[in-house]
Motif scaffolding. Sequence first.
Motif, short mmCIF file in Angstrom:
data_model
loop_
_atom_site.label_atom_id
_atom_site.label_comp_id
_atom_site.label_asym_id
_atom_site.label_seq_id
_atom_site.Cartn_x
_atom_site.Cartn_y
_atom_site.Cartn_z
N ASP A 21 31.04 39.00 41.81
CA ASP A 21 30.14 39.07 40.86
C ASP A 21 31.34 38.92 39.53
OD1 ASP A 21 27.88 39.64 42.01
OD2 ASP A 21 27.23 41.28 40.73
N TRP A 22 32.12 39.47 39.70
CA TRP A 22 33.12 39.40 38.40
C TRP A 22 34.59 39.89 38.82
CZ3 TRP A 22 28.72 42.38 36.68
CH2 TRP A 22 28.93 43.68 36.46
N LEU A 23 35.36 39.57 38.15
CA LEU A 23 37.02 40.22 38.29
C LEU A 23 37.32 40.76 37.00
CD1 LEU A 23 39.58 40.12 39.92
CD2 LEU A 23 40.32 38.03 38.49
N GLU A 24 37.81 42.14 37.17
CA GLU A 24 37.89 42.85 35.87
C GLU A 24 39.46 43.26 35.82
OE1 GLU A 24 36.56 47.43 34.06
OE2 GLU A 24 35.56 46.39 36.01
N GLN A 25 39.95 42.91 34.45
CA GLN A 25 41.28 43.43 34.02
C GLN A 25 42.44 43.15 35.02
OE1 GLN A 25 41.47 44.11 30.56
NE2 GLN A 25 43.67 43.58 30.86
N PRO A 26 42.56 42.01 35.56
CA PRO A 26 43.69 41.51 36.61
C PRO A 26 44.91 41.64 36.02
CG PRO A 26 42.85 39.61 35.91
CD PRO A 26 41.90 40.53 35.04
N VAL A 27 45.44 41.66 34.71
CA VAL A 27 46.65 41.43 34.02
C VAL A 27 46.88 42.45 33.16
CG1 VAL A 27 46.64 38.90 34.16
CG2 VAL A 27 45.94 39.95 32.25
N VAL A 28 48.05 42.79 32.51
CA VAL A 28 48.37 43.87 31.70
C VAL A 28 47.43 43.60 30.52
CG1 VAL A 28 50.68 44.06 32.42
CG2 VAL A 28 50.25 42.49 30.82
N ALA A 29 47.12 44.83 29.74
CA ALA A 29 46.26 44.78 28.95
C ALA A 29 46.42 44.12 27.78
CB ALA A 29 46.02 46.29 28.50
N ASP A 30 47.71 43.85 27.23
CA ASP A 30 47.76 43.27 25.89
C ASP A 30 47.95 41.59 26.17
OD1 ASP A 30 50.28 43.38 27.20
OD2 ASP A 30 51.38 44.41 25.17
N MET A 70 44.32 36.07 30.18
CA MET A 70 43.00 36.24 30.56
C MET A 70 42.40 34.70 29.97
SD MET A 70 42.24 39.11 31.90
CE MET A 70 40.40 39.32 31.65
N VAL A 71 42.96 34.19 28.94
CA VAL A 71 42.40 33.00 28.66
C VAL A 71 42.62 31.75 29.75
CG1 VAL A 71 42.58 30.86 27.16
CG2 VAL A 71 42.68 33.22 26.44
N GLU A 72 43.79 31.97 30.23
CA GLU A 72 44.32 30.84 31.27
C GLU A 72 43.52 31.02 32.69
OE1 GLU A 72 48.18 29.50 33.92
OE2 GLU A 72 48.20 31.13 32.60
N VAL A 116 35.14 36.69 34.30
CA VAL A 116 36.09 37.63 34.17
C VAL A 116 35.72 38.67 33.01
CG1 VAL A 116 38.07 36.18 34.88
CG2 VAL A 116 37.40 35.96 32.60
N MET A 117 36.07 39.85 33.42
CA MET A 117 35.74 41.07 32.33
C MET A 117 37.14 41.55 32.03
SD MET A 117 33.64 44.68 33.08
CE MET A 117 31.92 44.06 33.05
N ILE A 118 37.17 41.68 30.64
CA ILE A 118 38.19 42.72 29.93
C ILE A 118 37.82 44.07 29.65
CG2 ILE A 118 39.45 43.29 27.80
CD1 ILE A 118 39.81 40.10 27.46
#
Length: 372
Positions: free
Chosen positions: A215-224, A229-231, A240-242
Amino acid sequence: MKIKQLEIFAIDLPLVEPFIVSYDTYPSMPSIIVKLTTECGLVGWGESVPDDHVTGETFEGTYAVIKDRLAPKLIGANPMEFEKIHELMDKLVKDAPAAKAAIDIACFDVTGKKLGVPVYQLIGGRYHEKFPVTHVLSIGEPEKMAREAEERVGEGYRSFKMKVGRDVASDVARIQAVRERVGIDIAIRVDVNQGWKNSGNTLQALQALQGAGLDWLEQPVVADDIDAMVEIKSKTTVPVMIDEGLCGVRDMREIIAKRAADKVNIKLMKCGGIYPAMKLAAMAEMAGMECQIGSMLESSVGSSAGFHVAFSKKVMTSVELTGPLKFSKDIGDLKASYKIPFIELGAGKGLGVKVDEGILAELTQYSDVVKG
């Protein structure tokens, strides 16, 4: 109406089983409960569940901020004046969103009780009638997670949030095991809690999961790392979800400007409560991004506050507020509103939660009272 007294309770909520995410394991959930009493005798309840990995607030520090900084200055204030309440708190303490959330929620609860309406009537009125309940799978071995998912499908659940974030290979195995066990018609959302660190690891995982139907992928990378996330968003068809990367208005402005997410996870503990959450939802709506209301595993008090926000806004398309289902003992009665596979919010005054002060006393580790 004026605030006469604030009582602060440090409690420990017992979990049915440990809650495991990429960065920590919780055998129980520490929480701070606020009881706000007005001069006319009305009571409002609030809650703070800080997370030093997400909001930068420790439990002890948050308790002290509420007791020593916020509560003394709020005595005599009108809890119905939400803008002024937040202005005052922001002048007293920079950031500290989970601490402010407890006060904010208590103010909304007591205002709803004063006016005789549910909180959602104070913030736009009820839009949604019910929401699907998503079961959260803690990190475990693939077979264990698959077995638990299969059991929950048997109970009526139609969607899962999978906690992963240990390493790409083992996480891919976890996700594939659950998908194979539950079939393609069950919704699977994957929450990495920053565990894959960077875009390279994330894209490698997504390539391996092309047939998983996420359905979606949430916060895979470090928060800042908003640029990562753009890439990721530009190189995958999986929404993708933040989550941890969004706390307040400044984060939301950057996310919108860079088109860094398809969805945002708004949590009252990250942004400062109901009033700031509504501002973030309005920004997301203008940018064409869907919203979810999530939680740090709050009791019935904090969970109910989140539900009121979710039920009042069209842009809210999912909720993940499962604390009352995961606690073996809770201070409130929200669990009765979970009618699997849906949550059906009642029409009680304020938050609509009846707090059992006997259980509150039983779970309290220490407490303080601030009076005028």
